[in-house]
Structure formats: C-alpha cells, structure tokens
Scaffold this active site. Structure first.
Site, short mmCIF file in Angstrom:
data_model
loop_
_atom_site.label_atom_id
_atom_site.label_comp_id
_atom_site.label_asym_id
_atom_site.label_seq_id
_atom_site.Cartn_x
_atom_site.Cartn_y
_atom_site.Cartn_z
N ILE A 14 -2.05 80.55 43.80
CA ILE A 14 -2.45 79.14 43.72
C ILE A 14 -1.30 78.22 44.16
O ILE A 14 -1.51 77.18 44.79
CB ILE A 14 -2.91 78.81 42.29
N SER A 135 -4.21 76.20 31.63
CA SER A 135 -5.23 77.25 31.73
C SER A 135 -6.29 77.05 30.66
O SER A 135 -5.99 76.53 29.57
CB SER A 135 -4.56 78.62 31.51
N TYR A 160 -0.37 84.16 26.00
CA TYR A 160 -0.32 83.34 27.23
C TYR A 160 -0.97 81.98 26.96
O TYR A 160 -0.41 80.93 27.27
CB TYR A 160 -1.06 84.11 28.33
#
Ligand SMILES: NC(=O)c1ccc[n+]([C@@H]2O[C@H](COP(=O)([O-])OP(=O)(O)OC[C@H]3O[C@@H](n4cnc5c(N)ncnc54)[C@H](OP(=O)(O)O)[C@@H]3O)[C@@H](O)[C@H]2O)c1
Length: 294
Positions: A14, A135, A160
C-alpha cells in the site's frame, strides 16, 4: 519550491501505491524501506510516472535507533509537507524488540517517534500533513493501556489491533495538540489488500484468540475476502488524507476515501492519556513544547 513527502514502508504494498499517488499529485517523494533493491525498483516505478524525482532512504523502522537516525537526516533537509506513516506489521509469534513486544514497536512507537522528531520540519513546511495508517483490527483490540501487553497468551491479530488503536488514539490526540499550527493530522484506514503483510500472517489460526479459533474457517474466509483487493485501491485513504485540501484536521479517512467515525476507545481522553504515558516511557524524546517555534 517543490513540496516534499515521506512515505514509510513505501517500497511495496500500500505504501508504494501511496507514494505513486503523491508523486502524481506533484510531491517529491522519499520512500523508506529496509531493502535497497526493493527501494531502487520502487523509485524506478514512481519516476516512470514523470514528475519530481523520487528517492529511497534505507531504514529498518522496527529499530527505534534507526528511526531516530532517519528523522535526523530528513530534518536537516528543512521543510516537509507530508509524512505518511504507513509502516505496519503483524506477528504470528510473540517477538521482542529490545524488550518491547514487536507489534507495539512497529505499529505505534516507530511512527510516533518519527512524527515527533519531524514536527519542526513539518511546522516549517506548513501547511503540512501527517497521515497515520490504521486498521479495522482496532475494533477487536483490548482497550487497556497500562502495560505494553495485556496479560495472557499472544494473539498476533489482536496485539496488532491494539498497537494500531494506541496509534489511532495518539493520532487524534496529536491533531488536537497541533490545532492552529498549520500541521494537520489524519488517520487513514486502507480497508484491506493482498500484500506481503496479509499474505504472510493471515492464514494461520494462531493469530486470533481461542474464541475466534473455534470459528476459524469463517474467520479465515472473512480475512481472505477483506484482504483480496488491490493495494492501489487501498492506498486511496492515505492519498486523500494527504492531498484533499477540504479536509479538517483530526479526521479518520475510511477505505472509500471519505471521513468515517473512529471507534469510541480511540477518542476517549483516558485512552489517549494512558497511551501517552506508555509511549513516552518506551520511546523517550526531548520535546520542544508545542507552540514554541523551532
Ligand atoms: N494489507 C492490508 O490488508 C491492511 C489492512 C489494514 C491496514 N493495513 C496497514 O497498511 C499499511 C501498509 O500495509 P501493507 O499490507 O502494504 O504492508 P506490507 O505488505 O508489509 O508492506 C511492505 C512494505 O513495507 C516495507 N517494510 C516492512 N517492514 C518494514 C520495516 N520494519 N522498516 C521499513 N520498511 C518496512 C517493505 O519493504 P522492505 O521489506 O524492503 O523493508 C515493503 O516496502 C500498514 O500500516 C498496515 O498495518 C494493511
């Protein structure tokens, strides 16, 4: 004068697509990564689109000393218009980096440190922008930040998400801190894409908590669906956050390239305060007070 942009982990996935988009928008782009060959290929691809020449700077952003060295180098070059903190990583097994759990280092401490150390350059380059890549995994994260890691077993996806949540809370807090400074701050959620990160980690049930493991076939299908898209599409939120002049500071830009509402924990002042304390403990810096010209 040419406006400069830095995209971390900008040599693939990305980040590279973000860098291509920023180069098209007229920025002289610096991409940061670990591997010099990958860096050279990325620069070639960006330069093929014409515009200002891009360059590669080598740094392992999982190593905070390398983040400091990188920041020093960029800061000596003066004004910076855009910093996209795109680096991120998920780990299947618990990994230690100088005594700190790795996903907290890569997804939060590293972008935090780079941003804080580049604030003088961003202030000089104002109107300027910081874009921190977040995210959807923040939604499944434990929301307590009195320690780097919550007690219990290690589940990479949730750790994460928790590190991304720390970074999202920091991002929104920073936007408020820098209000009126000319430095705008955004979070960008790419949605999902097929990249090295998702290919390398999201196929193993051990990354999710025992409860979700029971549903692994379903969860895996959901992961596969949500990370099957192109990185060029997932870069949209970062490119919009970095370039759309109509946006107000402090927004979270969603995968469609439009503002979305962050989860409640990310805007809770208690989360921001706990994250700040933890962060300053593990990535100390000599801070020049905001509002003081530097
Ligand atoms: N992909 C998704 O579905 C998804 C979904 C939500 C959020 N995100 C977030 O979007 C961002 C980009 O994700 P991605 O999937 O494109 O990641 P990725 O596939 O891991 O990105 C690869 C790029 O990151 C560089 N990189 C990896 N670790 C690095 C390190 N320690 N230091 C410097 N460069 C490093 C790699 O270059 P070298 O190997 O040469 O260093 C390469 O250029 C991350 O913040 C991620 O958390 C991704």
């Amino acid at each position: 004068m040419v406006s400069k942009a830095v995209v971390t982990a900008g040599t693939g996935g990305i980040g590279l697509e973000t860098a291509v988009g920023l180069a098209k928008a007229g920025y002289a782009v610096t991409v940061v990564g670990r591997n010099a060959q990958r860096g050279a290929r990325a620069v070639e691809r960006i330069n093929a689109g014409g515009g200002e020449p891009a360059r590669f700077l080598q740094a392992d952003l999982a190593v905070l000393d390398e983040v400091r060295t990188l920041a020093e180098r960029i800061a000596t070059e003066g004004e910076l218009a855009v910093l996209v903190n795109n680096v991120g990583a998920m780990f299947q097994d618990r990994t230690d980096l100088n005594g700190v759990e790795a996903s907290f280092v890569v997804n939060h401490l590293s972008p935090y440190l780079l941003t804080e150390l580049l604030l003088p350059a961003l202030r000089s380059g104002a109107p300027s922008r910081v874009v921190n890549v977040t995210s959807g995994a923040v939604a499944l994260a434990k929301k307590v930040f009195d320690e780097v890691e919550p007690p219990g077993g290690y589940y990479g996806f949730h750790w994460y998400g928790r590190a991304k949540l720390a970074n999202l809370a920091y991002t929104l807090d920073l936007a408020a801190r820098l209000e009126g400074s000319g430095v705008s701050v955004f979070a960008a959620d790419p949605g999902g894409a097929a990249t090295d990160m998702t290919d390398g980690t999201m196929r193993n049930a051990k990354i999710v908590s025992p409860g979700l493991r029971l549903l692994w076939p379903l969860v895996r299908r959901k992961f596969e669906r949500s990370t099957s898209g192109a990185a060029s599409v997932a870069a949209r939120s970062s490119i919009v956050a970095a370039t759309d002049d109509t946006l107000q500071t402090g927004l979270l830009i969603g995968p469609q390239g439009t503002p979305v509402t962050p989860i409640k924990a990310a805007t809770d002042p208690r989360t921001a305060a706990a994250v700040r304390k933890l962060t300053e403990q593990h990535a100390p810096i000599e801070r020049v007070p905001d509002g003081v010209s530097n």
